[in-house]
Design a protein around this motif. Structure first.
Motif, mmCIF file in Angstrom:
data_model
loop_
_atom_site.group_PDB
_atom_site.id
_atom_site.type_symbol
_atom_site.label_atom_id
_atom_site.label_comp_id
_atom_site.label_asym_id
_atom_site.label_seq_id
_atom_site.Cartn_x
_atom_site.Cartn_y
_atom_site.Cartn_z
ATOM 1 N N ILE B 238 0.810 -1.219 0.000
ATOM 2 C CA ILE B 238 0.000 0.000 0.000
ATOM 3 C C ILE B 238 0.846 1.274 0.000
ATOM 4 C CG2 ILE B 238 -1.847 -1.123 1.324
ATOM 5 C CD1 ILE B 238 -1.104 1.037 3.531
ATOM 6 N N LEU B 239 0.213 2.331 -0.492
ATOM 7 C CA LEU B 239 0.727 3.699 -0.356
ATOM 8 C C LEU B 239 -0.424 4.515 0.211
ATOM 9 C CD1 LEU B 239 2.355 4.421 -3.846
ATOM 10 C CD2 LEU B 239 3.543 3.916 -1.716
ATOM 11 N N GLY B 240 -0.115 5.518 0.995
ATOM 12 C CA GLY B 240 -1.173 6.376 1.517
ATOM 13 C C GLY B 240 -1.771 5.818 2.800
ATOM 14 N N GLU B 241 -3.090 5.798 2.893
ATOM 15 C CA GLU B 241 -3.717 5.361 4.137
ATOM 16 C C GLU B 241 -4.790 4.325 3.866
ATOM 17 O OE1 GLU B 241 -5.413 8.464 6.681
ATOM 18 O OE2 GLU B 241 -5.222 7.061 8.367
ATOM 19 N N ALA B 242 -4.798 3.273 4.699
ATOM 20 C CA ALA B 242 -5.828 2.243 4.554
ATOM 21 C C ALA B 242 -6.129 1.625 5.906
ATOM 22 C CB ALA B 242 -5.369 1.162 3.584
ATOM 23 N N TYR B 243 -7.367 1.162 6.042
ATOM 24 C CA TYR B 243 -7.770 0.438 7.245
ATOM 25 C C TYR B 243 -8.107 -0.985 6.818
ATOM 26 C CZ TYR B 243 -10.903 -1.206 10.924
ATOM 27 O OH TYR B 243 -11.518 -1.957 11.895
ATOM 28 N N PHE B 244 -7.579 -1.950 7.548
ATOM 29 C CA PHE B 244 -7.770 -3.351 7.178
ATOM 30 C C PHE B 244 -8.577 -4.094 8.235
ATOM 31 C CE2 PHE B 244 -4.749 -4.091 3.701
ATOM 32 C CZ PHE B 244 -3.960 -2.964 3.770
ATOM 33 N N GLU B 245 -9.508 -4.918 7.782
ATOM 34 C CA GLU B 245 -10.095 -5.937 8.652
ATOM 35 C C GLU B 245 -9.723 -7.266 8.027
ATOM 36 O OE1 GLU B 245 -13.915 -3.424 10.395
ATOM 37 O OE2 GLU B 245 -14.288 -5.210 9.194
ATOM 38 N N VAL B 246 -8.688 -7.881 8.601
ATOM 39 C CA VAL B 246 -8.101 -9.052 7.954
ATOM 40 C C VAL B 246 -8.856 -10.317 8.339
ATOM 41 C CG1 VAL B 246 -6.013 -10.424 7.742
ATOM 42 C CG2 VAL B 246 -5.862 -7.939 7.888
ATOM 43 N N ALA B 247 -9.212 -11.099 7.319
ATOM 44 C CA ALA B 247 -9.888 -12.373 7.570
ATOM 45 C C ALA B 247 -8.893 -13.325 8.236
ATOM 46 C CB ALA B 247 -10.390 -12.960 6.260
ATOM 47 N N LYS B 248 -9.351 -14.027 9.263
ATOM 48 C CA LYS B 248 -8.453 -14.912 10.002
ATOM 49 C C LYS B 248 -8.061 -16.113 9.150
ATOM 50 C CE LYS B 248 -9.185 -13.915 14.810
ATOM 51 N NZ LYS B 248 -10.461 -13.222 15.052
ATOM 52 N N ASN B 249 -6.764 -16.403 9.132
ATOM 53 C CA ASN B 249 -6.282 -17.625 8.500
ATOM 54 C C ASN B 249 -4.888 -17.882 9.067
ATOM 55 O OD1 ASN B 249 -5.234 -19.654 6.966
ATOM 56 N ND2 ASN B 249 -5.958 -18.814 4.993
ATOM 57 N N ALA B 250 -4.824 -18.689 10.096
ATOM 58 C CA ALA B 250 -3.581 -18.899 10.835
ATOM 59 C C ALA B 250 -2.495 -19.504 9.942
ATOM 60 C CB ALA B 250 -3.846 -19.802 12.035
ATOM 61 N N ASN B 251 -2.884 -20.222 8.889
ATOM 62 C CA ASN B 251 -1.889 -20.875 8.033
ATOM 63 C C ASN B 251 -1.267 -19.933 7.013
ATOM 64 O OD1 ASN B 251 -2.427 -23.314 9.285
ATOM 65 N ND2 ASN B 251 -4.174 -23.689 7.909
ATOM 66 N N MET B 252 -1.923 -18.820 6.785
ATOM 67 C CA MET B 252 -1.412 -17.879 5.788
ATOM 68 C C MET B 252 -1.346 -16.484 6.396
ATOM 69 S SD MET B 252 -3.360 -18.748 2.248
ATOM 70 C CE MET B 252 -2.602 -17.740 1.009
ATOM 71 N N PRO B 253 -0.201 -16.121 6.989
ATOM 72 C CA PRO B 253 -0.109 -14.777 7.555
ATOM 73 C C PRO B 253 -0.339 -13.710 6.482
ATOM 74 C CG PRO B 253 2.000 -15.937 7.720
ATOM 75 C CD PRO B 253 1.025 -16.896 7.123
ATOM 76 N N PHE B 254 -0.872 -12.587 6.910
ATOM 77 C CA PHE B 254 -1.185 -11.485 6.006
ATOM 78 C C PHE B 254 -0.108 -10.436 6.189
ATOM 79 C CE2 PHE B 254 -3.428 -7.777 4.459
ATOM 80 C CZ PHE B 254 -4.308 -8.269 3.502
#
Lengths: 205, 413
Positions: B238-254
């Motif tokens: 990303i560039l600039g500003e963003a808000y994330f609500e990350v879907a849980k997935n313990a096997n694939m870190p975000f």
């Protein structure tokens, strides 16, 4: 990553293709100066240039339904102006040397057109940068660069202290520099990657 | 390689003003060498006398442009109805017309009885009719973004209706009520394809990634992501500003790559990243769950930090690098950080300069200071849906006086 594309224009073009006349009026306002400036490259008289620019807009509006992609529309206007201007010039001065100046034999028309577009956009941007200055700085800038006046003369015209003129001129130039600096450029992606890779190589050694 | 004329023009201006970066210089060089026409243009445009003459010519064109006006109400009546086309001869192809003052004549021929263009001999009058169509006030930002697909095609998302936007490797992309969603189709063929969503100044957008993660993108920001997440991690930039609500997935870190300077590894859920290049800090604020923040090119002593909810990591950005370690703020003002996502400005203890940076992005304006920026800190909240004039009026009540010239706000001392 691209950011701040000539974004408004893409949206505008889409609306025009759909027949939105307000959008068309906005396009007219935003492009007419550039097209006039471009057309003047080929023709000596302003009324002639005004005619072909009007024709180009009309042609675009009438064939808007056939327009497909977005950047297409600006090119359409510029190309129409170019073709009509050269046609008219041919009619005015048949087989004159001038034509050779416009279209150097070795160069393809496409290349020439692209280079011309860069000049139009650069002068347009620069004028825009100057226009975004507050009035008093703009006046000083124009007197200094368009009318080639010295700070002393400008001071007399505007009834200011020459030192004030000098410092405001510097400030005007600094503001334009800043404007240019903040203008984003979308570099083709793979090139950026190469540069990053090179930087990385040097940084890590 | 295809360059945009505007981009090359900008690079030339940067070159003239001595502000080219290495990457930009290389791009300009490449353009210059692409044809003899380019080289000629390049050499001409770097000469001050040429530029000055061209600028004069442009000013003349602007003066001519004031004579060339277009009354909107009359454009409205110029449609190309089928029956009119049937009953009149096709006008535009007729060669003799070319020589004449075309616009008006063609229209007369069309029998529509309206002039599209007219040239007004009295300048002041033409000027006012031209300005009539310009909005006096500047409207606030709204939803909108531009989507760049894997093949480079661009789609403007502002006013498209609901429906399928594109099929991309492994996903179908749909627009629903102003939000873009990637729904996995299950079949990923070959390498991951990348899409980029960008907002200009004055636009924001909501995006749902193929794993269900939701991203709110603030104005003048962009995010690049694969159209399907494969492998052992989920990576976006990303560039600039963003808000994330990350879907849980313990096997694939975000993982979020921020400006190539900071990486945020997401172990849990919701966080905000603010990384505008004209801000002093990159800051990552955690609302829920847990994230790990690391600088790419920090000092050797910089350790990644793991944030708890309510904490904010700040990394100073200087030039090309993130510098001087990661600072952790324990009780960040979440309300202030999240104001933009909730449709508000929150100016509590924000310096005037920082307030103005936010306004520049939301109203697509430029702010300059008549003299030094007044050293005031503001307080207060307001919604982001007010027009610029209303907002400036409020600032005036707080003792900050500004005037509007076109799209430039001048802050008076």
């Amino acid at each position: 990553m691209p950011i701040n594309q000539p974004y408004e224009e893409k949206e505008l073009f889409r609306l025009i293709a759909a027949g939105d006349e307000q959008a068309f009026a906005r396009l007219h306002t935003s492009y007419k100066d550039r097209l006039l400036y471009y057309g003047k490259r080929f023709l000596a008289e302003w009324p002639e240039v005004e005619d072909i620019v009007s024709e180009a807009f009309l042609k675009l509006w009438l064939s808007r339904a056939d327009m497909q992609s977005d950047s297409h529309l600006a090119n359409f206007l510029y190309r129409t102006v170019r073709h009509r201007a050269i046609d008219r010039q041919r009619a005015l001065e048949r087989r004159d040397q001038l034509l050779e100046d416009i279209k150097p034999a070795k160069e393809t028309e496409g290349n020439q057109f692209e280079a011309e577009m860069v000049r139009v956009e650069m002068v347009h941007l620069l004028a825009h940068a100057v226009d975004s200055l507050p009035d008093k700085y703009k006046r000083i800038f124009e007197l200094a660069y368009h009318a080639d006046r010295s700070p002393g003369e400008i001071a007399r015209i505007l009834q200011l202290n020459p030192d004030t003129v000098r410092s405001q001129k510097r400030r005007a130039i600094e503001m334009i520099r800043q404007w240019v600096k903040e203008k984003r450029v979308v570099l083709p992606l793979f090139l950026c990657c190469c540069i990053l890779a090179i930087c990385h190589f040097f940084c890590s050694h | 390689m295809k360059f945009q004329a505007t981009d090359i023009a900008t690079l030339l201006l940067k070159k003239i003003s001595g502000q080219l970066t290495a990457a930009e210089a290389a791009a300009l060089e490449e353009w210059k060498n692409a044809s003899a026409a380019n080289r000629r243009e390049y050499e001409a445009l770097l000469q001050l006398t040429v530029v000055k003459d061209e600028l004069k010519r442009y000013r003349d064109a602007q003066a001519a442009g004031k004579r060339l006006t277009i009354p909107t109400e009359e454009v409205a009546s110029i449609t190309i109805p089928e029956d009119t086309q049937d009953t009149t001869s096709p006008p535009t192809r007729t060669p003799f017309l070319r020589r004449y003052w075309a616009a008006a004549s063609i229209l007369l021929l069309l029998g529509l009885g309206a002039y599209l263009f007219y040239r007004d001999s009295s300048r002041p009058q033409a000027l006012t009719s031209d300005n009539k169509h310009l909005p006096k006030d500047i409207l606030p930002g709204r939803d909108g973004a531009i989507l760049t697909l894997a093949d480079g095609r661009q789609v403007v998302l502002d006013s498209l209706g609901n429906g399928l936007i594109a099929m991309q490797s492994g996903s179908q992309v749909t627009l629903q009520d102003g939000q873009l969603a990637y729904d996995p189709t299950g079949s990923v063929s070959g390498e991951a394809a990348y899409n980029t969503m960008s907002t200009p100044k004055g636009r924001q957008f909501i995006l749902q990634l193929p794993d269900g993660t939701r991203v709110w993108l603030n104005a003048a920001s962009s995010i690049r992501y694969p159209t399907a997440f494969v492998g052992s991690e989920r990576k976006v930039e990303i560039l600039g500003e963003a808000y994330f609500e990350v879907a849980k997935n313990a096997n694939m870190p975000f993982r979020v790559n921020v400006n190539n300077r900071v990486e945020v590894e997401v172990l849990g859920t919701s966080f905000n990243v603010n990384a505008y290049e004209n801000e002093a800090n990159i800051s990552a604020t955690l609302l829920e769950g847990s994230v790990k923040v690391a600088a790419f090119q920090g000092m050797p002593s910089d350790r990644p930090v793991t944030l708890k909810p309510g904490q904010q990591a700040q990394i100073m950005q200087v030039g090309q690098k993130a510098r001087s370690g990661i600072k952790v703020i324990n009780d960040a003002d979440i309300d202030k950080v999240m104001a933009w996502k909730n449709g508000a400005f929150n100016f509590t203890d924000v310096s005037l300069k920082d307030v103005m940076k936010q306004l520049e992005r939301w109203y697509d304006i430029e702010v300059i200071y008549e003299s030094a920026a007044p050293n005031v800190e503001l307080t207060g909240k307001m919604t982001r849906d007010v027009t610029l004039n209303e907002l400036l009026k409020n600032l005036g009540d707080l003792g900050v006086h500004c005037k509007l010239e076109g799209r430039t706000v001048v802050v008076l001392p």
